[in-house]
Write a protein that holds these residues in place. Structure first.
Motif, PDB file in Angstrom:
ATOM      1  N   GLU A  88      61.336  42.447 -48.027  1.00 34.82           N
ATOM      2  CA  GLU A  88      62.582  42.139 -47.326  1.00 34.82           C
ATOM      3  C   GLU A  88      62.290  41.340 -46.057  1.00 34.82           C
ATOM      4  O   GLU A  88      62.981  40.369 -45.742  1.00 34.82           O
ATOM      5  N   ALA A  89      61.240  41.748 -45.327  1.00 29.24           N
ATOM      6  CA  ALA A  89      60.860  41.018 -44.111  1.00 29.24           C
ATOM      7  C   ALA A  89      60.384  39.604 -44.449  1.00 29.24           C
ATOM      8  O   ALA A  89      60.658  38.646 -43.715  1.00 29.24           O
ATOM      9  N   LEU A 109      63.026  36.782 -44.634  1.00 30.10           N
ATOM     10  CA  LEU A 109      63.777  36.356 -43.454  1.00 30.10           C
ATOM     11  C   LEU A 109      63.636  34.870 -43.168  1.00 30.10           C
ATOM     12  O   LEU A 109      64.613  34.214 -42.801  1.00 30.10           O
ATOM     13  N   GLU A 110      62.430  34.318 -43.308  1.00 33.66           N
ATOM     14  CA  GLU A 110      62.233  32.887 -43.043  1.00 33.66           C
ATOM     15  C   GLU A 110      63.031  32.050 -44.041  1.00 33.66           C
ATOM     16  O   GLU A 110      63.664  31.053 -43.678  1.00 33.66           O
ATOM     17  N   SER A 116      66.868  32.325 -43.187  1.00 38.25           N
ATOM     18  CA  SER A 116      67.340  31.817 -41.895  1.00 38.25           C
ATOM     19  C   SER A 116      67.157  30.313 -41.763  1.00 38.25           C
ATOM     20  O   SER A 116      68.022  29.623 -41.209  1.00 38.25           O
ATOM     21  N   ALA A 124      67.862  43.140 -39.744  1.00 36.92           N
ATOM     22  CA  ALA A 124      67.475  41.729 -39.651  1.00 36.92           C
ATOM     23  C   ALA A 124      67.953  40.949 -40.875  1.00 36.92           C
ATOM     24  O   ALA A 124      68.425  39.813 -40.757  1.00 36.92           O
ATOM     25  N   LEU A 125      67.841  41.548 -42.043  1.00 39.33           N
ATOM     26  CA  LEU A 125      68.308  40.883 -43.251  1.00 39.33           C
ATOM     27  C   LEU A 125      69.826  40.756 -43.231  1.00 39.33           C
ATOM     28  O   LEU A 125      70.381  39.694 -43.544  1.00 39.33           O
ATOM     29  N   ARG A 156      71.822  40.597 -40.710  1.00 37.64           N
ATOM     30  CA  ARG A 156      72.281  39.630 -39.702  1.00 37.64           C
ATOM     31  C   ARG A 156      72.287  38.209 -40.240  1.00 37.64           C
ATOM     32  O   ARG A 156      73.071  37.371 -39.795  1.00 37.64           O
ATOM     33  N   ARG A 157      71.408  37.935 -41.163  1.00 39.01           N
ATOM     34  CA  ARG A 157      71.295  36.580 -41.699  1.00 39.01           C
ATOM     35  C   ARG A 157      72.292  36.293 -42.822  1.00 39.01           C
ATOM     36  O   ARG A 157      72.342  35.185 -43.328  1.00 39.01           O
ATOM     37  N   CYS A 158      73.038  37.299 -43.219  1.00 34.50           N
ATOM     38  CA  CYS A 158      73.920  37.159 -44.375  1.00 34.50           C
ATOM     39  C   CYS A 158      75.372  37.454 -44.019  1.00 34.50           C
ATOM     40  O   CYS A 158      75.659  38.224 -43.101  1.00 34.50           O
TER      41      CYS A 158
END
Length: 316
Positions: free
Chosen positions: A169-170, A173-174, A177, A210-211, A213-215
């Motif tokens: 999952e981490a 992120l790249e 985003s 974090a995931l 927030r990007r979606c």
């Protein structure tokens, strides 16, 4: 003479408005609520991934498939599972091809190294040759990289992301985003046209902040009776409206019971197809009893419902 400034092509753009998306998805067999179409409209125009959550069978994966069909984009699908890592999701090196080329070029490599004045010089030349074997021709792209390399865009489906590990999952992120990935031997690969990304989750585990927030977030609930009837009529050509109304009402009643797995939309559609196959034109206790295994997936649920069939049919 007055020249019209209206562009007909714009009206045909399925992403022109929320209403256009509702109509467009219906044209490819997906009956979307306005809430679903609004989330998809924002995701496409803001270039943000969309995280689609909901119980199994409510149409999360089908939304991505239908969007790809509507936009006429290639669909690239990555099925998530425990232990999934970047070598299966992003890229692998073609080790067999590297070994074959090494064998074929062994003599040429020997000639190139034979006149090296020192060990350091030979190592420097060898290092340069090694870099050739870790270049894009020796790269095997996996789903994430394939999606980034689609110059005209695509639909990327990251299915059941909640089944993957937190480390994976981490890693996502790249990609989510910046629509790019970093490969140590090559550098950064960035999408020319960002893919339209769908992530689906059955809530097996909580996803990280974090995931999320990007979606954009979209939860697809089980449908109301009127919407479910429209879905069945769309997905099962030839079914009578009266039979559709009765079977949807029966399924809706089942969902009020304490079942291990209440029937979802996919089970409703499968049941409708089964009833058509059996030439049923109405619901009677015998046909319901014979086909309960289509809508109920656990024997304990079937055992619970079977004695109540007459009572449940009366509630339609």
């Amino acid at each position: 003479m007055t020249i019209s400034t209206v562009r007909p092509a714009a009206a045909a753009d399925p992403l022109a408005s929320v209403d256009a998306l509702v109509e467009g998805l219906a044209s490819v067999g997906y009956i979307a609520s306005r809430r679903i179409a609004t989330a998809l409209y924002m995701a496409a125009n803001l270039q943000k991934p969309i995280l689609v959550e909901g119980s199994a069978g409510v149409g999360k994966t089908e939304l991505a498939l239908s969007t790809a069909a509507l936009l006429k984009h290639p669909l690239i699908r990555m099925q998530c599972y425990e232990g999934l890592d970047e070598s299966k999701a992003l890229y692998e090196w073609k080790y067999g091809k590297q070994l074959l080329y090494t064998q074929l070029l062994k003599d040429r490599m020997g000639e190139a190294l034979s006149d090296a004045p020192s060990m350091d010089a030979a190592m420097g030349r060898l290092h340069g040759m090694g870099d050739l074997f870790f270049s894009e021709p020796f790269l095997e792209p996996r789903p994430l990289m394939k999606a980034l390399k689609q110059d005209d865009g695509c639909v990327l489906l990251i299915d059941e992301v909640d089944k993957s590990d937190e480390a994976f999952e981490a890693f996502l992120l790249e990609v989510l985003s910046a629509y790019q990935v970093s490969i140590p031997e090559i550098g950064v690969i960035k999408a020319k046209t960002p893919p339209l990304v769908f992530l689906t989750s059955n809530n097996v585990r909580d996803l990280g902040d974090a995931l999320k927030r990007r979606c954009l977030h979209l939860h697809i609930p089980l449908p109301e009776p009127a919407l479910e009837e429209r879905i069945v009529l769309t997905r099962v050509p030839g079914i009578e409206a009266d039979l559709t109304r009765h079977l949807v009402a029966f399924v809706q009643t089942l969902r009020t019971l304490e079942l291990r797995k209440p029937p979802s939309i996919s089970e409703t559609v499968d049941w409708a197809r089964a009833l058509i196959l059996l030439h049923a034109d109405s619901l009677d206790p015998a046909i319901v009893r014979d086909t309960l295994n289509v809508i109920l997936k656990f024997e304990q649920d079937i055992d619970q419902v079977e004695p109540q069939i007459l009572e449940l049919l009366a509630k339609r």
